[in-house]
Design an enzyme around this catalytic site. Sequence first.
Site, PDB file in Angstrom:
ATOM      1  N   CYS A   2       7.568   3.028   7.664  1.00 44.64           N
ATOM      2  CA  CYS A   2       7.481   2.197   8.849  1.00 44.64           C
ATOM      3  C   CYS A   2       6.563   2.835   9.881  1.00 44.64           C
ATOM      4  CB  CYS A   2       8.870   1.998   9.448  1.00 44.64           C
ATOM      5  SG  CYS A   2      10.112   1.457   8.256  1.00 44.64           S
ATOM      6  N   ILE A  54      14.181  -0.064   0.901  1.00 43.98           N
ATOM      7  CA  ILE A  54      15.577   0.057   0.492  1.00 43.98           C
ATOM      8  C   ILE A  54      16.420  -0.856   1.377  1.00 43.98           C
ATOM      9  CG2 ILE A  54      17.551   1.626   0.364  1.00 43.98           C
ATOM     10  CD1 ILE A  54      15.590   3.871  -0.301  1.00 43.98           C
ATOM     11  N   ILE A 289      -9.257   4.405  -9.641  1.00 47.82           N
ATOM     12  CA  ILE A 289     -10.434   3.862  -8.980  1.00 47.82           C
ATOM     13  C   ILE A 289     -11.659   4.665  -9.406  1.00 47.82           C
ATOM     14  CG2 ILE A 289     -10.372   5.306  -6.895  1.00 47.82           C
ATOM     15  CD1 ILE A 289     -10.783   2.644  -5.311  1.00 47.82           C
ATOM     16  N   GLY A 364       0.034  12.428  -6.971  1.00 49.17           N
ATOM     17  CA  GLY A 364       0.072  13.836  -7.366  1.00 49.17           C
ATOM     18  C   GLY A 364      -0.298  14.789  -6.253  1.00 49.17           C
TER      19      GLY A 364
END
Length: 624
Positions: A2, A54, A289, A364
């Site tokens: 958020c 969630i 990409i 990663g």
Amino acid sequence: MCGITGILAFNEIGRINLANLEKATHTLAHRGPDNQGIYSTQSVGLGHQRLSIIDTSSNGNQPFQILDGRYVITFNGEIFNYQKLRKELLSKGIQFKSDSDTEVLLHLFAQEGKDCFNKLNGFFAFAIYDSLENSLFIARDRLGIKPLLYFYDDSKFLFGSEMNAMLSYDIEKEIDQEALNYYLQLNYTPSPLTMLRGVKKLEPGHYMTVQNGQISKHQYYDVPNDNLQTSPLNYHSAKTQLQNLLEKSVERRMIADVPLGCFLSGGIDSSVITSVASGQTQSLKTFSIGFEENHFFDETHYAELVAQKFKTDHTTFKLTNEEITNHLSSIIDHIDEPFADSSAIPVYLLSKKTREHVTVALSGDGADEIFSGYNKHSAWWKMENNWKFKTLISLINPVAHFLPKSRSGALSNAARQVERFANAMKMNATDRYWFLASFTSQTQVNQLLKHPLNNYSQRNSWMEPMTDVKSINDLLRLDTKFVLPNDMLKKVDLMSMANSLEVRVPFLDHELVDFVFSLPESMKLNGSIRKKILQDTYRSILPVELYNRPKKGFEIPLLDWLKTSLSGELNEHLFDKEKIISQGLFNWSEIERLKKQLFSRNPEDTHARVWGLYVFQKWHSKYL
């Protein structure tokens, strides 16, 4: 995930700024487009833009209140062990009105105060208002995955996820000359500094309390020091423990009530995450990409090998120069303060295209810093341990000195690195680290600035860990505290949240980080083998083609773009003598010299410096 902002007013003058709360909140709408929430009283205001991950129902909307409104929270992030914590709280008689991790966090804080951090596994930036005490508590996660800025004066305390929100409160906009100096060297501004005087970044692993106009800052977490404690495990046991911890970390980060996928660059780090995540879901979506017009920077072939190996639902996005140019304004528009890591461009476009398919992506990030994944790590080790390397660099450097240097080709990049390492070998540990972290020397910055910096106390504070280097782990520890949150994680947060995409980083689970920093340097770096234990743990699992190939990182053909498709932008915003002189910040003669070198046969790292100045100019035009 958020966007948050808020204000605690100390007097009537401060209360006037409460009128700007809704405007400040709205500037963060891209971070959370699903709901906007406002909490406001006579002295406090909290704003929240929600990206529902969630408990996507309205029960999880924020700001969230408990105990008849005593505690109110605005929270950015995820608590991955919230279900376990919820059960513990239920056993104590706590009643819940939602299934959100937000409510769990707030009840835990109400129960345990600052000690709640000992139980949290996740990434976060949050503010909790205690209406009974009329106090504010703000905090940032251990590794700095989520950002949090703040500002205070005699009348108010402000906080926000981005600079845009802070500026909505009509604070004075004055450039911090110290921050500008470091930005020109690093292409980012390390915490606690920002480009505006008075606005600060809360450092990773810190919290602040604000009450009765009194403000205090405290540290609750620091990256472990290998020199104090070393793991007793042998190499085989350490690999097993690493695999177990990483599987648990990925499992925690697979929890979501929305579609989830994985970034897959084709490097070891994202491939490891993909391999683990693919074993925990039936159909994992992966995304990579590449660059259609510059194959030197395109590694999508390796990503596709990994996708085939683990049978993921893979999507490759191929970018053209025209497509990148068309998105450039949007990319820079989401840079809330000057930030010139050019790999932000592909991260933005990857996030934008990935968001069309999923709302959450694993990445990663963080593995290079904790395991030793950069060229500078192996070069540093060789400088200290390998006389053959030092001799070879010394012999080759006179030849490399006359070769063209840039990041855009194999030979020119090799020549660039040889000269860079030759210079680094002559320095002490502190100066060497700063040199390897920088694109521009202090001397060059002084020549560029109209008003050079005279006091380098902040740099000395950042570099203090390098005054007593005992192992490569000291280098990694500083990378994790300095480069990771200020460059790598900021880049991913800015560019992913610009597209309302939540990115989770399994390598930065603090339990995993603590374990990795308990391992001796020999398990991470052995001569030219970087990230040794990570590579060895997954060697039999990943495609063999991923090993023993040059590491490029998430780089882009920036030099080519600046000289071609972006040349018009440069002429308008940077290479304009009248504009530079009237601005009063930079010496035109140095700007002119940079332009000549950019278009020469030997650009070296000039493109990075030019890009940094261009981004600054765009930001300066927009905000100042």
